[in-house]
Structures are given as structure tokens and as C-alpha cells.
Design a protein around this motif. Structure first.
Motif, mmCIF file in Angstrom:
data_model
loop_
_atom_site.group_PDB
_atom_site.id
_atom_site.type_symbol
_atom_site.label_atom_id
_atom_site.label_comp_id
_atom_site.label_asym_id
_atom_site.label_seq_id
_atom_site.Cartn_x
_atom_site.Cartn_y
_atom_site.Cartn_z
ATOM 1 N N GLY A 2 -8.931 18.003 0.625
ATOM 2 C CA GLY A 2 -8.987 16.955 -0.375
ATOM 3 C C GLY A 2 -8.095 15.777 -0.097
ATOM 4 N N VAL A 3 -8.226 14.787 -0.973
ATOM 5 C CA VAL A 3 -7.431 13.575 -0.948
ATOM 6 C C VAL A 3 -6.595 13.583 -2.224
ATOM 7 N N TYR A 4 -5.285 13.393 -2.091
ATOM 8 C CA TYR A 4 -4.365 13.508 -3.226
ATOM 9 C C TYR A 4 -3.629 12.181 -3.391
ATOM 10 N N SER A 5 -3.914 11.508 -4.503
ATOM 11 C CA SER A 5 -3.398 10.151 -4.673
ATOM 12 C C SER A 5 -2.746 9.894 -6.027
ATOM 13 N N ALA A 6 -2.383 10.944 -6.753
ATOM 14 C CA ALA A 6 -1.715 10.731 -8.041
ATOM 15 C C ALA A 6 -0.473 9.862 -7.830
ATOM 16 N N VAL A 7 -0.259 8.935 -8.722
ATOM 17 C CA VAL A 7 0.846 7.982 -8.584
ATOM 18 C C VAL A 7 2.192 8.689 -8.454
ATOM 19 N N SER A 67 0.843 -1.201 0.000
ATOM 20 C CA SER A 67 0.000 0.000 0.000
ATOM 21 C C SER A 67 0.877 1.249 0.000
ATOM 22 N N PRO A 68 0.366 2.340 -0.550
ATOM 23 C CA PRO A 68 1.112 3.598 -0.509
ATOM 24 C C PRO A 68 1.287 4.077 0.933
ATOM 25 N N ILE A 69 2.265 4.906 1.143
ATOM 26 C CA ILE A 69 2.461 5.561 2.426
ATOM 27 C C ILE A 69 1.374 6.614 2.577
ATOM 28 N N LEU A 70 0.845 6.765 3.780
ATOM 29 C CA LEU A 70 -0.207 7.738 4.041
ATOM 30 C C LEU A 70 0.382 8.955 4.743
ATOM 31 N N SER A 71 0.032 10.132 4.237
ATOM 32 C CA SER A 71 0.478 11.367 4.870
ATOM 33 C C SER A 71 -0.704 12.316 5.010
ATOM 34 N N ALA A 72 -0.505 13.335 5.833
ATOM 35 C CA ALA A 72 -1.554 14.330 6.050
ATOM 36 C C ALA A 72 -0.900 15.682 6.280
ATOM 37 N N CYS A 73 -1.630 16.749 5.921
ATOM 38 C CA CYS A 73 -1.089 18.102 6.062
ATOM 39 C C CYS A 73 -2.222 19.076 6.358
ATOM 40 N N VAL A 74 -1.848 20.304 6.716
ATOM 41 C CA VAL A 74 -2.849 21.309 7.057
ATOM 42 C C VAL A 74 -2.469 22.663 6.465
ATOM 43 N N ARG A 103 9.771 10.689 -4.248
ATOM 44 C CA ARG A 103 10.586 9.804 -3.405
ATOM 45 C C ARG A 103 9.969 8.423 -3.256
ATOM 46 N N PHE A 104 8.642 8.366 -3.096
ATOM 47 C CA PHE A 104 7.957 7.101 -2.896
ATOM 48 C C PHE A 104 6.473 7.279 -3.175
ATOM 49 N N ARG A 105 5.756 6.170 -3.269
ATOM 50 C CA ARG A 105 4.318 6.202 -3.542
ATOM 51 C C ARG A 105 3.594 6.605 -2.265
ATOM 52 N N ALA A 106 2.879 7.721 -2.317
ATOM 53 C CA ALA A 106 2.207 8.244 -1.132
ATOM 54 C C ALA A 106 0.854 8.835 -1.491
ATOM 55 N N VAL A 107 -0.059 8.741 -0.552
ATOM 56 C CA VAL A 107 -1.363 9.382 -0.638
ATOM 57 C C VAL A 107 -1.410 10.400 0.484
#
Length: 154
Positions: free
Chosen positions: A88-93, A26-33, A98-102
Motif C-alpha cells: 500500500g501507499v501510506y500518506s496520513a499527514v 513536497s513530503p519526504i518519500l520513503s519505502a519499506c518491505v 518527525r516530518f511529513r512523509a509518504v
């Protein structure tokens, strides 16, 4: 330099795991504000030279998205924040080289703390027009969605 090396190593390790699992990771999950004050946006001018980013980072195994956002904002900028909505949710490949992340982007406001810098870079306030074209990853897409008031699923 330390942050650039950490990102490079993380990318290599993630690609190796993806190869060993035949892409079944699975992609790495990140979050921001995104936080706005007086027409300026709170950003981090990255120490690795990649440009400006929105405060945020990778979600730890035992924390919620919201806990991650509050922790990362505090670590990177010194501010305590409250989340007020979803951008929003950002999931472009290819959203992170650096790596696959959402990433999940939130909107928020400051509730306390004192601004400081971190190993990630220098915390700063900038007008959106001054940073467009100088942002890392897909942070510009997130900022444009925030400014337009639309919610994104991309």
C-alpha cells in the motif's frame, strides 16, 4: 542516541523549510518491505526507543523506490531481498511524528545475505501478535494490511 538525534534534526530542518516555503514543499518519500518467514516478520527494533519498524527508509534523489527498498533492507538487516508485490501507499499527514512523509510498503522475500544489526537498530524476527502495539510510525497499519491481504491507499 545517534539515530534519535538524526531524526530530531531532520524534523527541525524539514519544518524550517516548510515554514520558509509557506508549506509549498513536497513530503519526504520513503519505502519499506515486509518479509515473512515461518510465521514471523522481519523487523528492526529501533535504537532510538521508538519501537519496531519495517525495514526501509528515505528514497535518495537518484534511486527508484525499489532500489531504496533493497538498499535499506540490506543496510538495516544484512539481507538481500526481492520485491514480490505492493501492500500500500501510506500518506496520513501525521504518519511520522518527525516530518511529513509518504511511504510505499512492499512485500518481499530474502534472496541472500546474513542477518546483522545497524545504527538504526537490531534486526529481528517476531510474530505479529508480539509487536502489535509496540510499533513506530504507522508500521502497525502496514503490518495489519499485509496480514489481511488487502491493499491500502491511506
Amino acid at each position: 542516541m545517534k539515530e534519535k538525534l538524526k531524526g530530531l534534526l531532520a524534523g527541525i530542518i524539514f519544518r524550517l523549510i516548510a515554514l520558509l516555503t509557506l508549506g509549498q514543499i513536497s513530503p519526504i518519500l520513503s519505502a519499506c518491505v515486509i518479509i515473512e518467514r515461518d510465521g514471523q516478520i522481519l523487523l528492526v527494533d529501533r535504537s532510538d526507543g521508538m519501537g519496531y519498524t519495517i525495514p526501509g527508509g528515505i528514497v535518495h534523489y537518484r534511486e527508484t523506490l525499489e532500489e531504496c527498498v533493497r538498499r535499506e533492507a540490506s543496510e538495516e538487516t544484512g539481507y538481500d531481498i526481492a520485491i514480490t508485490g505492493l501492500i500500500g501507499v501510506y500518506s496520513a499527514v501525521d504518519r511520522d511524528p518527525r516530518f511529513r512523509a509518504v511511504s510505499i510498503a512492499y512485500r518481499g522475500h530474502i534472496t541472500g545475505g546474513t542477518q546483522h544489526d545497524s545504527g538504526e537498530g537490531k534486526a529481528c524476527w517476531r510474530e505479529p501478535e508480539a509487536v502489535l502495539g509496540h510499533m513506530a510510525f504507522d508500521c502497525e497499519h502496514m503490518l495489519k494490511d499485509y496480514l489481511s491481504g488487502r491493499q491500502s491507499l491511506s
